[in-house]
Design a protein around this motif. Structure first.
Motif, PDB file in Angstrom:
ATOM      1  N   THR A 175      -6.489   6.455  -2.467  1.00  0.00           N
ATOM      2  CA  THR A 175      -7.984   6.496  -2.100  1.00  0.00           C
ATOM      3  C   THR A 175      -8.374   5.992  -0.616  1.00  0.00           C
ATOM      4  O   THR A 175      -9.462   6.008  -0.018  1.00  0.00           O
ATOM      5  CB  THR A 175      -8.825   5.677  -3.227  1.00  0.00           C
ATOM      6  OG1 THR A 175      -8.221   4.324  -3.313  1.00  0.00           O
ATOM      7  CG2 THR A 175      -8.720   6.280  -4.536  1.00  0.00           C
ATOM      8  N   SER A 176      -7.287   4.995  -0.186  1.00  0.00           N
ATOM      9  CA  SER A 176      -7.459   4.691   0.942  1.00  0.00           C
ATOM     10  C   SER A 176      -5.987   4.336   1.963  1.00  0.00           C
ATOM     11  O   SER A 176      -5.197   4.076   0.994  1.00  0.00           O
ATOM     12  CB  SER A 176      -8.090   3.473   1.019  1.00  0.00           C
ATOM     13  OG  SER A 176      -8.205   2.612   2.253  1.00  0.00           O
ATOM     14  N   GLN A 235      -6.928  -0.215 -12.790  1.00  0.00           N
ATOM     15  CA  GLN A 235      -7.417   1.027 -12.423  1.00  0.00           C
ATOM     16  C   GLN A 235      -7.193   1.050 -10.844  1.00  0.00           C
ATOM     17  O   GLN A 235      -7.219   2.306 -10.311  1.00  0.00           O
ATOM     18  CB  GLN A 235      -9.027   0.581 -12.452  1.00  0.00           C
ATOM     19  CG  GLN A 235      -9.661   0.544 -13.830  1.00  0.00           C
ATOM     20  CD  GLN A 235     -10.926   0.471 -13.882  1.00  0.00           C
ATOM     21  OE1 GLN A 235     -11.759  -0.341 -12.983  1.00  0.00           O
ATOM     22  NE2 GLN A 235     -11.585   0.966 -14.999  1.00  0.00           N
ATOM     23  N   VAL A 236      -6.636   0.028 -10.110  1.00  0.00           N
ATOM     24  CA  VAL A 236      -6.130   0.128  -8.606  1.00  0.00           C
ATOM     25  C   VAL A 236      -4.998  -0.586  -8.470  1.00  0.00           C
ATOM     26  O   VAL A 236      -4.739  -1.584  -9.038  1.00  0.00           O
ATOM     27  CB  VAL A 236      -7.430  -0.271  -8.003  1.00  0.00           C
ATOM     28  CG1 VAL A 236      -6.914  -0.368  -6.396  1.00  0.00           C
ATOM     29  CG2 VAL A 236      -8.637   0.397  -8.056  1.00  0.00           C
ATOM     30  N   ALA A 237      -4.069   0.049  -7.604  1.00  0.00           N
ATOM     31  CA  ALA A 237      -2.840  -0.445  -7.279  1.00  0.00           C
ATOM     32  C   ALA A 237      -3.043  -0.454  -5.583  1.00  0.00           C
ATOM     33  O   ALA A 237      -3.322   0.435  -5.160  1.00  0.00           O
ATOM     34  CB  ALA A 237      -1.530  -0.077  -7.852  1.00  0.00           C
ATOM     35  N   SER A 238      -2.666  -1.558  -5.226  1.00  0.00           N
ATOM     36  CA  SER A 238      -2.710  -1.492  -3.537  1.00  0.00           C
ATOM     37  C   SER A 238      -1.220  -2.245  -3.251  1.00  0.00           C
ATOM     38  O   SER A 238      -0.439  -2.807  -3.690  1.00  0.00           O
ATOM     39  CB  SER A 238      -3.507  -2.599  -3.152  1.00  0.00           C
ATOM     40  OG  SER A 238      -4.694  -2.427  -3.477  1.00  0.00           O
ATOM     41  N   GLU A 283      -4.178   2.284  -0.954  1.00  0.00           N
ATOM     42  CA  GLU A 283      -4.780   1.773  -1.915  1.00  0.00           C
ATOM     43  C   GLU A 283      -4.562   3.149  -2.861  1.00  0.00           C
ATOM     44  O   GLU A 283      -5.015   4.319  -2.567  1.00  0.00           O
ATOM     45  CB  GLU A 283      -6.013   1.515  -1.924  1.00  0.00           C
ATOM     46  CG  GLU A 283      -6.813   1.080  -3.426  1.00  0.00           C
ATOM     47  CD  GLU A 283      -8.234   0.075  -2.914  1.00  0.00           C
ATOM     48  OE1 GLU A 283      -9.188   0.765  -3.566  1.00  0.00           O
ATOM     49  OE2 GLU A 283      -7.947  -0.818  -2.633  1.00  0.00           O
ATOM     50  N   ALA A 284      -4.124   3.075  -4.225  1.00  0.00           N
ATOM     51  CA  ALA A 284      -4.449   4.196  -5.141  1.00  0.00           C
ATOM     52  C   ALA A 284      -4.921   3.946  -6.460  1.00  0.00           C
ATOM     53  O   ALA A 284      -5.099   2.897  -6.936  1.00  0.00           O
ATOM     54  CB  ALA A 284      -2.896   4.664  -5.554  1.00  0.00           C
ATOM     55  N   MET A 285      -5.986   4.870  -7.002  1.00  0.00           N
ATOM     56  CA  MET A 285      -6.722   4.852  -8.042  1.00  0.00           C
ATOM     57  C   MET A 285      -5.684   5.209  -9.377  1.00  0.00           C
ATOM     58  O   MET A 285      -5.132   6.131  -8.960  1.00  0.00           O
ATOM     59  CB  MET A 285      -7.928   5.624  -8.071  1.00  0.00           C
ATOM     60  CG  MET A 285      -8.790   5.507  -9.619  1.00  0.00           C
ATOM     61  SD  MET A 285     -10.206   6.457  -9.534  1.00  0.00           S
ATOM     62  CE  MET A 285     -11.104   5.398  -8.089  1.00  0.00           C
TER      63      MET A 285
END
Length: 159
Positions: free
Chosen positions: A103-104, A130-133, A152-154
């Motif tokens: 996502t980023s 829900q999110v991993a960075s 960043e990944a959902m």
């Protein structure tokens, strides 16, 4: 060498922490790479777990017109290793069949390379439900830091 410039013979603590890619995991991901940007760029998974991993790529074939490693190829390498780690994190949280989508991505290029292999080392900075960075450092064969990339990944449950 200083901690800022680890020797390829002495991998960073993060690289040493992730296990070598098992035959089972390699067999699972191999068909997913066919026809992808990762295959065209010559990327190779080296180590992997939900907390991060390492992936290498040749400079040759991934350069810009001035003969330097292309920044976009560097970012693709960093996002790829972080995404693979995020897929494993998604499966820890949501079960088999879960996926992760980037996502980023943000990159800072410190220097470039003209030859050899570059290696991206990803380390999880946040591993939620829900999110991993991930923070990804990209080094050349001499251990020089080329780029620092955040990804960043959902984390998506199976559909």
């Amino acid at each position: 060498m200083s901690a800022a410039h680890p020797s390829p013979a002495e991998p960073t603590a993060a690289a040493a922490a992730a296990p070598a890619l098992s035959a089972e995991l390699r067999a699972h991901f191999a068909p997913l790479l066919d026809g992808t940007l990762m295959e065209r760029c010559g990327m190779e998974l080296l180590t992997l777990d939900a907390g991060g991993g390492t992936m290498s790529m040749p400079v040759a074939g991934n350069t810009q017109p001035a003969g330097l490693l292309h920044g976009g190829a560097t970012i693709a390498l960093a996002e790829s290793i972080a995404s693979f780690a995020a897929i494993l994190r998604a499966r820890e949280v949501h079960g088999e069949g879960a996926q992760a989508v980037g996502t980023s991505v943000s990159a800072l290029h410190h220097r470039s390379a003209r030859t050899g292999l570059v290696t991206a080392t990803a380390v999880a900075r946040h591993a939620g439900r829900q999110v991993a960075s991930y923070l990804v450092d990209v080094h050349d064969e001499a251990g020089m830091l080329l780029s620092t990339v955040t990804v960043e990944a959902m984390l998506l449950p199976p559909r």
